[in-house]
Scaffold this active site. Structure first.
Site, PDB file in Angstrom:
ATOM      1  N   HIS A  36       0.841  -1.100  -0.149  1.00  0.00           N
ATOM      2  CA  HIS A  36       0.121   0.034  -0.052  1.00  0.00           C
ATOM      3  C   HIS A  36       0.989   1.149   0.110  1.00  0.00           C
ATOM      4  O   HIS A  36       0.311   2.360  -0.644  1.00  0.00           O
ATOM      5  CB  HIS A  36      -0.940  -0.033   1.299  1.00  0.00           C
ATOM      6  CG  HIS A  36      -2.015   0.899   1.087  1.00  0.00           C
ATOM      7  ND1 HIS A  36      -3.315   0.647   0.827  1.00  0.00           N
ATOM      8  CD2 HIS A  36      -2.006   2.308   1.080  1.00  0.00           C
ATOM      9  CE1 HIS A  36      -4.135   1.871   0.875  1.00  0.00           C
ATOM     10  NE2 HIS A  36      -3.242   2.751   1.017  1.00  0.00           N
ATOM     11  N   THR A  37       1.954   0.850   0.569  1.00  0.00           N
ATOM     12  CA  THR A  37       2.764   2.553   0.672  1.00  0.00           C
ATOM     13  C   THR A  37       3.402   2.737  -0.587  1.00  0.00           C
ATOM     14  O   THR A  37       3.682   4.131  -0.955  1.00  0.00           O
ATOM     15  CB  THR A  37       4.199   2.170   1.448  1.00  0.00           C
ATOM     16  OG1 THR A  37       3.751   1.597   2.964  1.00  0.00           O
ATOM     17  CG2 THR A  37       5.033   3.287   1.717  1.00  0.00           C
ATOM     18  N   CYS A  84      23.372  -0.962   9.339  1.00  0.00           N
ATOM     19  CA  CYS A  84      24.689  -0.450   9.104  1.00  0.00           C
ATOM     20  C   CYS A  84      25.509  -1.131  10.100  1.00  0.00           C
ATOM     21  O   CYS A  84      26.832  -1.663  10.212  1.00  0.00           O
ATOM     22  CB  CYS A  84      25.114   0.876   8.803  1.00  0.00           C
ATOM     23  SG  CYS A  84      25.152   1.889  10.267  1.00  0.00           S
ATOM     24  N   HIS A 137       9.334  -1.909  -3.212  1.00  0.00           N
ATOM     25  CA  HIS A 137      10.319  -1.912  -2.148  1.00  0.00           C
ATOM     26  C   HIS A 137      10.056  -3.535  -1.400  1.00  0.00           C
ATOM     27  O   HIS A 137      10.526  -3.729  -0.093  1.00  0.00           O
ATOM     28  CB  HIS A 137       9.943  -0.958  -0.837  1.00  0.00           C
ATOM     29  CG  HIS A 137       8.708  -1.003  -0.415  1.00  0.00           C
ATOM     30  ND1 HIS A 137       7.492  -0.372  -1.049  1.00  0.00           N
ATOM     31  CD2 HIS A 137       8.073  -1.472   0.836  1.00  0.00           C
ATOM     32  CE1 HIS A 137       6.507  -0.379  -0.277  1.00  0.00           C
ATOM     33  NE2 HIS A 137       6.787  -1.129   0.915  1.00  0.00           N
ATOM     34  N   GLU A 138       9.194  -4.326  -1.944  1.00  0.00           N
ATOM     35  CA  GLU A 138       9.110  -5.827  -1.255  1.00  0.00           C
ATOM     36  C   GLU A 138       9.287  -6.720  -2.481  1.00  0.00           C
ATOM     37  O   GLU A 138       8.554  -7.126  -3.207  1.00  0.00           O
ATOM     38  CB  GLU A 138       7.491  -5.738  -1.027  1.00  0.00           C
ATOM     39  CG  GLU A 138       7.026  -6.924  -0.035  1.00  0.00           C
ATOM     40  CD  GLU A 138       5.524  -6.928   0.227  1.00  0.00           C
ATOM     41  OE1 GLU A 138       5.163  -6.082   1.342  1.00  0.00           O
ATOM     42  OE2 GLU A 138       4.668  -7.487  -0.110  1.00  0.00           O
ATOM     43  N   CYS A 150      22.038   2.113  15.202  1.00  0.00           N
ATOM     44  CA  CYS A 150      22.210   0.807  15.397  1.00  0.00           C
ATOM     45  C   CYS A 150      22.731   0.330  16.520  1.00  0.00           C
ATOM     46  O   CYS A 150      22.442  -0.742  17.118  1.00  0.00           O
ATOM     47  CB  CYS A 150      23.148   0.312  13.948  1.00  0.00           C
ATOM     48  SG  CYS A 150      22.290   0.163  12.556  1.00  0.00           S
ATOM     49  N   CYS A 193      26.108   2.940  13.271  1.00  0.00           N
ATOM     50  CA  CYS A 193      25.628   4.330  13.631  1.00  0.00           C
ATOM     51  C   CYS A 193      25.297   4.508  15.012  1.00  0.00           C
ATOM     52  O   CYS A 193      25.006   3.267  15.521  1.00  0.00           O
ATOM     53  CB  CYS A 193      24.598   4.646  12.358  1.00  0.00           C
ATOM     54  SG  CYS A 193      23.218   4.121  12.648  1.00  0.00           S
ATOM     55  N   ARG A 213      -1.861  -9.408  -1.594  1.00  0.00           N
ATOM     56  CA  ARG A 213      -0.524  -9.063  -2.058  1.00  0.00           C
ATOM     57  C   ARG A 213      -0.525  -9.851  -3.720  1.00  0.00           C
ATOM     58  O   ARG A 213      -0.851 -10.828  -3.926  1.00  0.00           O
ATOM     59  CB  ARG A 213       0.554  -9.736  -1.414  1.00  0.00           C
ATOM     60  CG  ARG A 213       0.896  -8.991  -0.390  1.00  0.00           C
ATOM     61  CD  ARG A 213       1.468  -7.600  -0.652  1.00  0.00           C
ATOM     62  NE  ARG A 213       2.467  -6.685   0.394  1.00  0.00           N
ATOM     63  CZ  ARG A 213       1.538  -5.815   1.099  1.00  0.00           C
ATOM     64  NH1 ARG A 213       0.598  -5.501   0.779  1.00  0.00           N
ATOM     65  NH2 ARG A 213       2.365  -5.118   1.891  1.00  0.00           N
ATOM     66  N   CYS A 264       8.483  -6.501   3.155  1.00  0.00           N
ATOM     67  CA  CYS A 264       7.698  -5.248   3.980  1.00  0.00           C
ATOM     68  C   CYS A 264       6.825  -5.771   4.916  1.00  0.00           C
ATOM     69  O   CYS A 264       6.668  -6.367   6.091  1.00  0.00           O
ATOM     70  CB  CYS A 264       7.311  -4.300   2.850  1.00  0.00           C
ATOM     71  SG  CYS A 264       6.620  -2.997   3.843  1.00  0.00           S
ATOM     72  N   ARG A 313      20.147   7.110   5.326  1.00  0.00           N
ATOM     73  CA  ARG A 313      18.498   7.341   5.371  1.00  0.00           C
ATOM     74  C   ARG A 313      18.485   8.863   4.718  1.00  0.00           C
ATOM     75  O   ARG A 313      17.587   9.106   3.850  1.00  0.00           O
ATOM     76  CB  ARG A 313      17.969   7.613   6.741  1.00  0.00           C
ATOM     77  CG  ARG A 313      16.487   8.037   6.970  1.00  0.00           C
ATOM     78  CD  ARG A 313      15.652   7.035   6.267  1.00  0.00           C
ATOM     79  NE  ARG A 313      14.032   7.235   6.330  1.00  0.00           N
ATOM     80  CZ  ARG A 313      13.376   8.019   5.562  1.00  0.00           C
ATOM     81  NH1 ARG A 313      14.199   8.861   4.637  1.00  0.00           N
ATOM     82  NH2 ARG A 313      12.307   8.422   5.773  1.00  0.00           N
ATOM     83  N   CYS A 348      18.040   2.807  11.102  1.00  0.00           N
ATOM     84  CA  CYS A 348      19.407   3.058  10.954  1.00  0.00           C
ATOM     85  C   CYS A 348      19.673   4.364  10.077  1.00  0.00           C
ATOM     86  O   CYS A 348      18.774   4.840   9.242  1.00  0.00           O
ATOM     87  CB  CYS A 348      19.849   2.052  10.168  1.00  0.00           C
ATOM     88  SG  CYS A 348      21.687   2.275   9.404  1.00  0.00           S
TER      89      CYS A 348
END
Ligand SMILES: NC(=O)C1=CN([C@@H]2O[C@H](COP(=O)(O)OP(=O)(O)OC[C@H]3O[C@@H](n4cnc5c(N)ncnc54)[C@H](O)[C@@H]3O)[C@@H](O)[C@H]2O)C=CC1
Ligand SMILES: N[C@@H](CCC(=O)N[C@@H](CSC=O)C(=O)NCC(=O)O)C(=O)O
Ligand SMILES: [Zn+2]
Ligand SMILES: [Zn+2]
Length: 379
Positions: free
Chosen positions: A48-49, A99, A69-70, A105, A102, A372, A177, A117, A113
């Site tokens: 949905h995103t 990572c 992204h999935e 993390c 950072c 999906r 996702c 970003r 992370c």
């Protein structure tokens, strides 16, 4: 590798403008630079995103871009300094990087992370703040650091999880996702205990994965709330024990749930992206201890509100990104759980199409009968 170090020309679905049909274009994908990985995407699902950003309501949405992204795929080549994956590895791109170095993390307090970003939020790669995608010389933005609606994509090395090569990529792409988000919202963010009463608002893939997570956590009642009653039958397979359609009631939905549960639920989850429902989800929680987790992504300009008294009297409001899972460390573990049949994945796949049919796949998502839809990206 014949293609290593070369620009690859391949097909991708480009979103040129908000809400305009995606166009399948010949895209040039530049080789990975230091710390980058080029991945041949074999299967990608729609979340949905993706529709949210395509709609123009995402303040971080940039056009033209390649959404998605999935997904799951195979590493084609790696840039200088990449040690944890190599060509031929089976991988899942991870929009939430890890990572391990950072401040975020190392905190042990979050799965967020900070390493890449700043670049993934503006559609470029960290190294040179540029895109690796172009069409006839015009640069195309990346999306969420993944851009999986493409035959090849380039991701940061901290944004890719190496998985068991025996895992079926056409299924485990979902572990990029929606399914982890729902399971993790219950297991990691809320930490639901056995015997709890749970309410799930929105019975799409994310909400159904919340139900599945709650069932495995031993919840005694799992109340599913959706305006689409067709979701109720399928939701039983994911552990939902009771159903409420807000359209069947005159009272506010929070009051309906409070009345059903002797004062409110122990945990609630908003899996829609609607700020009024986020309020209802908080306010249907039990006084003194009820916890509500915001999972849905709300449009630009939307804000949540409630009476502060709701929090003063012990309710807790939380949110979750990727279910709190540390992506590179835990996605391979989720794949193993799927392989051992400890979590569902196949059951969320209601449709299979090809990348060329991506606009049809978005239509299916909006029609309601779809959880999906997995797209075969090559061939
Ligand atoms: N926080 C995170 O890391 C993530 C958040 N998301 C977000 O989670 C949300 C759910 O994603 P999907 O399951 O893919 O979406 P979906 O569209 O498949 O499911 C949403 C469900 O909500 C129902 N719904 C819509 N309006 C409603 C209302 N007013 N009352 C009750 N039910 C209503 C729909 O009928 C549908 O069954 C989206 O906002 C998505 O952007 C998705 C993945 C990760
Ligand atoms: N860009 C959006 C925010 C979108 C968002 O909240 N994304 C989720 C994942 S949704 C996946 O389907 C997330 O993990 N957010 C954390 C992050 O670091 O992006 C906006 O600005 O509204
Ligand atoms: Zn998603
Ligand atoms: Zn980090």
């Amino acid at each position: 590798m014949a293609t290593q170090g070369q620009v690859i020309t391949c097909k991708a679905a480009v979103a040129w403008e908000a809400n305009k049909p995606l166009l399948i274009e010949e895209v040039q994908v530049a080789p990975p630079q230091a710390g980058e990985v080029r991945v041949k995407i074999l299967f990608t699902a729609l979340c949905h995103t993706d529709a949210y950003t395509w709609s123009g309501k995402d303040p971080e949405g940039l056009f033209p871009c390649i959404l998605g992204h999935e997904a799951a795929g195979i590493v084609e080549s790696v840039g200088e300094g990449v040690t944890e994956v190599q060509p031929g590895d089976h991988v899942i791109p991870c929009y939430q990087a890890e990572c391990r170095e950072c401040k975020f993390c190392k905190s042990g307090k979050t799965n967020l992370c900070g390493k890449v970003r700043a670049a993934t939020g503006v559609g470029v790669m960290m190294n040179d703040r540029k895109s690796r995608f172009s069409v006839k010389g015009a640069s195309i933005y990346h999306f969420m650091g993944t851009s999986t609606f493409s035959e090849y994509t380039v991701v940061h090395d901290v944004s890719v999880a190496k998985i068991d090569p025996k895992a079926p990529l056409e299924k485990v792409c979902l572990l990029g996702c929606g399914v982890p988000t729902g399971l993790g919202a219950v297991w990691n963010t809320a930490k639901v205990e056995a015997g709890s009463i749970v309410a799930v608002f929105g019975l799409g893939t994310v909400g159904l994965a919340v139900a599945e997570g709650a069932k495995t956590a031993g919840a005694s009642r799992i109340i599913g709330i959706d305006i689409d009653s067709k979701k109720f039958e399928i939701a039983k397979n994911f552990g939902v024990t009771e159903f409420v359609n807000p359209k069947d009631h005159d009272k506010p939905i929070q009051q309906v749930i409070v009345d059903l549960t002797d004062g409110g639920v122990d945990y609630s989850f908003e899996c829609i992206g609607n700020v009024s429902i986020m309020r209802a989800a908080l306010e249907c929680c039990h006084k003194g201890w009820g916890t509500s987790v915001i999972v849905g992504v709300a449009a630009s300009g939307q804000e949540i509100s409630t009476r502060p008294f709701q929090l003063v009297t012990g309710r807790v409001w939380k949110g979750t990104a990727f279910g709190g899972f540390k992506s590179r460390s835990q996605v391979p573990w989720l794949v193993e759980k799927y392989m051992k049949k400890e979590i569902k994945v196949d059951e969320y796949i209601t449709h299979n199409l090809t990348l060329a049919e991506i606009n049809e796949a978005f239509d299916l998502m909006h029609e309601g009968g779809c959880l999906r839809c997995v797209l075969k990206v090559h061939g």
